[in-house]
Write a protein that holds these residues in place. Structure first.
Motif, PDB file in Angstrom:
ATOM      1  N   ARG A 176       0.830  -1.207   0.000  1.00 38.00           N
ATOM      2  CA  ARG A 176       0.000   0.000   0.000  1.00 38.00           C
ATOM      3  C   ARG A 176       0.861   1.252   0.000  1.00 38.00           C
ATOM      4  O   ARG A 176       0.581   2.208  -0.728  1.00 38.00           O
ATOM      5  CB  ARG A 176      -0.944  -0.024   1.208  1.00 38.00           C
ATOM      6  N   PHE A 177       1.895   1.270   0.834  1.00 38.68           N
ATOM      7  CA  PHE A 177       2.729   2.466   0.947  1.00 38.68           C
ATOM      8  C   PHE A 177       3.550   2.698  -0.319  1.00 38.68           C
ATOM      9  O   PHE A 177       3.691   3.836  -0.793  1.00 38.68           O
ATOM     10  CB  PHE A 177       3.658   2.340   2.158  1.00 38.68           C
ATOM     11  N   LEU A 178       4.095   1.632  -0.878  1.00 38.90           N
ATOM     12  CA  LEU A 178       5.004   1.783  -2.019  1.00 38.90           C
ATOM     13  C   LEU A 178       4.284   1.895  -3.357  1.00 38.90           C
ATOM     14  O   LEU A 178       4.731   2.639  -4.244  1.00 38.90           O
ATOM     15  CB  LEU A 178       5.977   0.595  -2.069  1.00 38.90           C
ATOM     16  N   ASN A 179       3.174   1.162  -3.511  1.00 39.89           N
ATOM     17  CA  ASN A 179       2.597   1.013  -4.840  1.00 39.89           C
ATOM     18  C   ASN A 179       1.170   1.524  -4.999  1.00 39.89           C
ATOM     19  O   ASN A 179       0.810   1.982  -6.086  1.00 39.89           O
ATOM     20  CB  ASN A 179       2.619  -0.471  -5.251  1.00 39.89           C
ATOM     21  N   GLN A 180       0.374   1.421  -3.940  1.00 41.80           N
ATOM     22  CA  GLN A 180      -1.036   1.762  -4.123  1.00 41.80           C
ATOM     23  C   GLN A 180      -1.334   3.237  -3.895  1.00 41.80           C
ATOM     24  O   GLN A 180      -2.324   3.756  -4.399  1.00 41.80           O
ATOM     25  CB  GLN A 180      -1.898   0.907  -3.194  1.00 41.80           C
ATOM     26  N   MET A 181      -0.504   3.929  -3.126  1.00 40.60           N
ATOM     27  CA  MET A 181      -0.695   5.369  -2.943  1.00 40.60           C
ATOM     28  C   MET A 181      -0.299   6.103  -4.215  1.00 40.60           C
ATOM     29  O   MET A 181       0.637   5.709  -4.909  1.00 40.60           O
ATOM     30  CB  MET A 181       0.161   5.876  -1.780  1.00 40.60           C
ATOM     31  N   HIS A 182      -1.033   7.178  -4.510  1.00 38.06           N
ATOM     32  CA  HIS A 182      -0.749   7.967  -5.709  1.00 38.06           C
ATOM     33  C   HIS A 182      -0.826   9.451  -5.374  1.00 38.06           C
ATOM     34  O   HIS A 182      -1.439   9.857  -4.377  1.00 38.06           O
ATOM     35  CB  HIS A 182      -1.746   7.645  -6.817  1.00 38.06           C
ATOM     36  N   ASP A 183      -0.237  10.251  -6.235  1.00 42.25           N
ATOM     37  CA  ASP A 183      -0.296  11.695  -6.063  1.00 42.25           C
ATOM     38  C   ASP A 183      -1.753  12.147  -5.943  1.00 42.25           C
ATOM     39  O   ASP A 183      -2.614  11.717  -6.716  1.00 42.25           O
ATOM     40  CB  ASP A 183       0.348  12.411  -7.254  1.00 42.25           C
ATOM     41  N   GLY A 184      -2.000  13.043  -5.005  1.00 45.25           N
ATOM     42  CA  GLY A 184      -3.342  13.575  -4.823  1.00 45.25           C
ATOM     43  C   GLY A 184      -4.195  12.795  -3.854  1.00 45.25           C
ATOM     44  O   GLY A 184      -5.253  13.271  -3.436  1.00 45.25           O
ATOM     45  N   ASP A 185      -3.777  11.577  -3.501  1.00 43.37           N
ATOM     46  CA  ASP A 185      -4.544  10.809  -2.513  1.00 43.37           C
ATOM     47  C   ASP A 185      -4.517  11.510  -1.158  1.00 43.37           C
ATOM     48  O   ASP A 185      -3.528  12.162  -0.798  1.00 43.37           O
ATOM     49  CB  ASP A 185      -3.958   9.400  -2.348  1.00 43.37           C
ATOM     50  N   ILE A 186      -5.602  11.356  -0.419  1.00 36.83           N
ATOM     51  CA  ILE A 186      -5.677  11.911   0.928  1.00 36.83           C
ATOM     52  C   ILE A 186      -4.890  11.017   1.882  1.00 36.83           C
ATOM     53  O   ILE A 186      -4.920   9.794   1.772  1.00 36.83           O
ATOM     54  CB  ILE A 186      -7.132  12.009   1.400  1.00 36.83           C
ATOM     55  N   ILE A 187      -4.184  11.635   2.820  1.00 38.90           N
ATOM     56  CA  ILE A 187      -3.490  10.882   3.867  1.00 38.90           C
ATOM     57  C   ILE A 187      -3.860  11.495   5.206  1.00 38.90           C
ATOM     58  O   ILE A 187      -3.978  12.723   5.338  1.00 38.90           O
ATOM     59  CB  ILE A 187      -1.958  10.902   3.667  1.00 38.90           C
ATOM     60  N   ALA A 188      -4.084  10.653   6.201  1.00 41.65           N
ATOM     61  CA  ALA A 188      -4.393  11.112   7.555  1.00 41.65           C
ATOM     62  C   ALA A 188      -3.481  10.409   8.539  1.00 41.65           C
ATOM     63  O   ALA A 188      -3.044   9.274   8.306  1.00 41.65           O
ATOM     64  CB  ALA A 188      -5.852  10.837   7.900  1.00 41.65           C
ATOM     65  N   THR A 189      -3.173  11.093   9.619  1.00 42.01           N
ATOM     66  CA  THR A 189      -2.436  10.476  10.716  1.00 42.01           C
ATOM     67  C   THR A 189      -2.968  11.052  12.012  1.00 42.01           C
ATOM     68  O   THR A 189      -3.626  12.104  12.022  1.00 42.01           O
ATOM     69  CB  THR A 189      -0.922  10.700  10.587  1.00 42.01           C
ATOM     70  N   VAL A 190      -2.714  10.364  13.110  1.00 40.55           N
ATOM     71  CA  VAL A 190      -3.232  10.799  14.408  1.00 40.55           C
ATOM     72  C   VAL A 190      -2.081  10.924  15.396  1.00 40.55           C
ATOM     73  O   VAL A 190      -1.109  10.169  15.353  1.00 40.55           O
ATOM     74  CB  VAL A 190      -4.286   9.817  14.957  1.00 40.55           C
ATOM     75  N   ASP A 191      -2.214  11.907  16.265  1.00 42.91           N
ATOM     76  CA  ASP A 191      -1.262  12.103  17.351  1.00 42.91           C
ATOM     77  C   ASP A 191      -2.088  12.398  18.597  1.00 42.91           C
ATOM     78  O   ASP A 191      -2.525  13.533  18.804  1.00 42.91           O
ATOM     79  CB  ASP A 191      -0.322  13.269  17.032  1.00 42.91           C
ATOM     80  N   GLY A 192      -2.360  11.361  19.372  1.00 41.22           N
ATOM     81  CA  GLY A 192      -3.274  11.516  20.490  1.00 41.22           C
ATOM     82  C   GLY A 192      -4.675  11.734  19.967  1.00 41.22           C
ATOM     83  O   GLY A 192      -5.180  10.972  19.145  1.00 41.22           O
ATOM     84  N   ALA A 193      -5.302  12.807  20.403  1.00 36.82           N
ATOM     85  CA  ALA A 193      -6.657  13.123  19.944  1.00 36.82           C
ATOM     86  C   ALA A 193      -6.653  13.931  18.660  1.00 36.82           C
ATOM     87  O   ALA A 193      -7.694  14.107  18.029  1.00 36.82           O
ATOM     88  CB  ALA A 193      -7.401  13.898  21.030  1.00 36.82           C
ATOM     89  N   LYS A 194      -5.483  14.422  18.242  1.00 38.36           N
ATOM     90  CA  LYS A 194      -5.404  15.302  17.081  1.00 38.36           C
ATOM     91  C   LYS A 194      -5.318  14.494  15.783  1.00 38.36           C
ATOM     92  O   LYS A 194      -4.644  13.466  15.727  1.00 38.36           O
ATOM     93  CB  LYS A 194      -4.189  16.217  17.193  1.00 38.36           C
ATOM     94  N   VAL A 195      -6.001  14.993  14.759  1.00 36.62           N
ATOM     95  CA  VAL A 195      -6.002  14.345  13.448  1.00 36.62           C
ATOM     96  C   VAL A 195      -5.441  15.323  12.425  1.00 36.62           C
ATOM     97  O   VAL A 195      -5.917  16.460  12.307  1.00 36.62           O
ATOM     98  CB  VAL A 195      -7.420  13.913  13.036  1.00 36.62           C
ATOM     99  N   TYR A 196      -4.428  14.867  11.702  1.00 36.89           N
ATOM    100  CA  TYR A 196      -3.796  15.676  10.662  1.00 36.89           C
ATOM    101  C   TYR A 196      -4.068  15.052   9.300  1.00 36.89           C
ATOM    102  O   TYR A 196      -4.014  13.822   9.145  1.00 36.89           O
ATOM    103  CB  TYR A 196      -2.288  15.774  10.893  1.00 36.89           C
ATOM    104  N   VAL A 197      -4.341  15.908   8.316  1.00 36.11           N
ATOM    105  CA  VAL A 197      -4.720  15.426   6.988  1.00 36.11           C
ATOM    106  C   VAL A 197      -3.931  16.193   5.934  1.00 36.11           C
ATOM    107  O   VAL A 197      -3.650  17.388   6.076  1.00 36.11           O
ATOM    108  CB  VAL A 197      -6.237  15.611   6.743  1.00 36.11           C
TER     109      VAL A 197
END
Length: 747
Positions: free
Chosen positions: A335-356
């Motif tokens: 998924r990380f190397l091949n399935q992600m493409h330019d323009g795709d949305i990415i999200a990550t979490v740090d505690g209660a905070k969500v970054y996109v």
């Protein structure tokens, strides 16, 4: 005017002619509804007094217009109608349900003309994320447009209705406020020959960028450049073009499938970085504009490697991993190397905070200490300084963050992440982000009197059955043989799916049916080498229907499970037991541990269960609790009158129903009674035909029931005995199975 959806464009022109060319009404011609006074009142109540909170759009609007004049409510309804004309990814039934809810606010009954109502079944394209997620903003923009329009002089209005570019100038004088889609929809519906059938601002930008070489003289004006581009392409081809034709769409959106394919819209990924071997990498990701995937012992692994090649390298570098563990890690890396493409949305979490953010390039390798963040992807973080929190997400979207997979898909909930971060170009990122709106699940239509008559059942019973299905999403029709369980299940499923544009399928359980048959499992295939066999993971009927249901949650998808109690339910359902009760949650699957799987809200299950063999007693309480139960028993509604109604409709003797009633009185066992379907045959019209059915279909059932009872079946159950009313003595059974031992399923 485009050839397709003529009724849709005719309906739109009716609204424009009545409301913009005049102060009239499209719903009730001759009644002044689109007046300046009414528009100002609607603006004051709805636009200038927004209601925040988690209620649905319709609930909020109902409170805002609770004491409004009927004309104000009707103007709101006609604007909602105009708003609903465009999308073809929102079914006609759901459109009508929303429109009816708005019309119901009015103390005066308002009916939509039949031709305008029929246009709701169409649509010219997918409306996009903002159009449905922020419906209140789309309607607010339309209200502002009407207010500004009514303030124009009569001459200016006439000029704007004659000149599409003057009309656009009026539209562009209204602050867009996240209503780019509604602005584009109105332009196209008013002037379909000038403005494209494109709701999304993003698509307009992508088309101009992707086909830039064919734009004769770019002006920077999206609409004029699109018009010039269309003229040039039609000159080259000598025929009408559509920017969503597959050959053109591949040029401006290379990764898309067919127009309207769910994969052609936003795709998103969750990548975890808050605890990578005990270290929080998220602050570095945000500061430097990337995300990363560790696997420090694996070394560099270029993009483009197949899953097999990734698996081989993992096996060499980490030999202690089992094949199942390697399969999970291969999925993450792929998924990380091949399935992600330019323009795709990415999200990550740090505690209660969500970054996109959005993916901004291919995977790279950067030498770093310990290689914890060497495997990277560039990211344009959209809310690095203004993260939102988990609590701002709706329950299904929040559940996307609850798994343990390092890299997983955001699924259909990607739209909510994008909207909250202000990424979608159809949403104005300068606007304050509102609370996410309440979900709008598929609306199951109310059964009709015509359907009830066709099925020879009471409309009240049919409505109750659909309501139980609407409430629980799973229902079991249970009763003895011949009561129409399977037939009614199929007819109800067909009605619901036809009305909403979905699909229904039937599977039949049996003792050897398994999880692998029902959901997914490895099945033998011919190997690549002659004479060899390979095993491939294949989806079963449930997962296949789930995949279809996920493509459009506004349509109903129904799976009928015939004879559901014939299989080992715990074995067949597996981890799906959990999902039947918790539809908003996800689980990892037995054969696809890298996949977060959930049952979509628009998937419904109808099971049928035979009670004659008492096997209902084998259904455990966990399964009983997860279904609603609707009984079908002779002598009780709706079965009691089915045969009599059927005989009347076919002009056949009514005494056949009396005969069946007399038979079941003698059987005197609710679970072993004989259902009416055995006699719903034209042959019962003659005495010879009736006798044949009685001898070869009904008597064998009674013989089986009385094995070892030493009963004269003919003296007890023959047609003559029933008609004569003779009742011989019956020796009681030994060790009878009491109803109390079986138990009654909850209803």
């Amino acid at each position: 005017m485009p050839d397709q959806n003529n009724s849709l464009y005719a309906a739109a022109q009716r609204v424009v002619e009545a409301g913009l060319a005049n102060d009239d009404s499209a719903f009730t011609p001759g009644r002044p509804v689109w007046t300046q006074t009414t528009a100002d009142d609607l603006c004051q109540r709805f636009v200038n007094a927004p209601e925040l909170g988690g209620s649905s759009f319709a609930e909020k609007l109902g409170r805002q217009l609770a004491d409004a004049p009927p004309e104000t409510i009707q103007l709101a309804a006609e604007l909602v109608y105009l708003h609903l004309l465009a999308p073809n990814d929102f079914g006609g039934v759901a459109k009508r349900e929303l429109l009816s809810t708005v019309l119901a606010i009015s103390p005066q009954p308002i009916h939509v003309p039949s031709d305008l109502d029929a246009a709701l079944d169409g649509g010219f394209g997918r409306a996009g994320t903002a159009y449905r997620t922020y419906r209140d903003r789309q309607l607010a923009w339309l209200v502002r447009f009407v207010v500004a329009w009514k303030e124009l002089s009569s001459e200016a209005r006439q000029n704007a209705l004659a000149d599409p570019w003057a009309f656009r100038d009026v539209a562009d004088s209204i602050p867009v406020n996240s209503a780019y889609s509604q602005r584009n929809v109105l332009l196209h519906l008013a002037f379909p020959g000038t403005f494209e059938r494109i709701a999304s601002r993003r698509h307009k930008q992508q088309i101009i960028e992707g086909l830039a070489e064919d734009v004769p003289q770019p002006t920077g004006d999206e609409d004029r450049d699109l018009a010039a581009l269309r003229a040039e392409l039609e000159r080259q081809r000598g025929d009408h073009i559509d920017f969503y034709d597959s050959d053109l769409e591949r040029r401006w959106r290379p990764r898309s499938g067919a127009a309207g394919d769910s994969e052609s819209e936003l795709r998103g990924w969750l990548v975890r970085g808050a605890n990578v071997h005990g270290r929080n990498l998220v602050p570095e990701w945000l500061a430097e504009g990337y995300c990363s995937l560790a696997y420090p012992d694996l070394g560099e692994l270029p993009s483009g490697r197949t899953r097999s090649q990734i698996d081989t390298q993992l096996a060499e570098m980490q030999p202690d991993l089992t094949s199942k563990q390697r399969s999970i890690h291969v999925g993450v890396l792929d998924r990380f190397l091949n399935q992600m493409h330019d323009g795709d949305i990415i999200a990550t979490v740090d505690g209660a905070k969500v970054y996109v953010g959005t993916i901004a390039g291919a995977a790279t390798w950067t030498e770093t200490p310990e290689h914890l963040d060497s495997r990277r992807r560039p990211v344009r973080w959209a809310n690095a300084d203004t993260p939102f929190t988990r609590d701002q997400l709706t329950a299904p979207t929040k559940d996307r963050l609850s798994g343990q997979m390092v890299v997983s898909t955001l699924g259909a909930e990607v739209a909510e992440f994008a909207a909250l971060a202000g990424i979608d170009p159809d949403i104005d990122p300068t606007e304050d982000t509102p609370e996410p709106p309440a979900n709008e699940p598929v609306v199951l239509p109310e059964p009709t009197a015509e359907l009830a008559n066709d099925l020879f059942v009471d409309l009240e019973w049919l409505s109750e059955t659909v309501d139980l299905l609407r409430e629980k999403k799973q229902i079991i029709l249970y009763g003895p043989p011949g009561t129409g369980k399977t037939y009614l299940a199929q007819e109800i499923a067909q009605f619901l799916t036809e009305q909403t544009g979905g699909e229904h399928r039937l599977v039949q359980f049996h003792p050897s049916y398994s999880y692998e048959d029902f959901f997914e499992g490895f099945r033998p295939q011919r190997g690549s080498t002659p004479g060899t066999v390979a095993f491939e993971l294949e989806d079963g009927p449930l997962k296949l229907l789930v995949n279809e249901a996920n493509k459009d949650v506004t349509r109903a998808y129904v799976l009928i499970i015939d004879e559901i109690n014939r299989a080992n339910l715990a074995k067949v359902f597996g981890e799906l037991y959990f999902l039947l009760e918790y539809r908003s949650r996800s689980v990892q699957l037995q054969y696809s541990p890298t996949e977060d799987f959930r049952l979509p809200p628009n998937l419904y299950l109808i099971g049928t269960m035979n009670t004659a063999d008492r096997s209902i007693a084998l259904v455990d309480s966990a399964m009983r609790r997860r279904f609603s139960w609707q009984g079908l028993f002779p002598g009780e509604a709706p079965v009691a009158d089915i045969l009599r109604r059927w005989l009347h409709a076919h002009g056949l003797p009514a005494d056949r129903a009396d005969l069946l009633d007399a038979l079941n009185d003698r059987v005197a066992d609710r679970d072993a009674a004989i259902g009416p379907s055995y006699l719903m045959n034209s042959r019962v019209g003659t005495e010879a035909g009736l006798a044949r059915i009685w001898k070869h279909h009904i008597m064998p059932l009674l013989e089986e029931r009385h094995i070892g009872d030493n009963v004269d079946l003919l003296a007890l159950y023959s047609i003559d005995a029933l008609r004569n009313g003779t009742t011989p003595h019956i020796r009681p059974r030994e060790n009878p199975v009491l109803d109390e031992e079986i138990g009654e399923p909850p209803t």
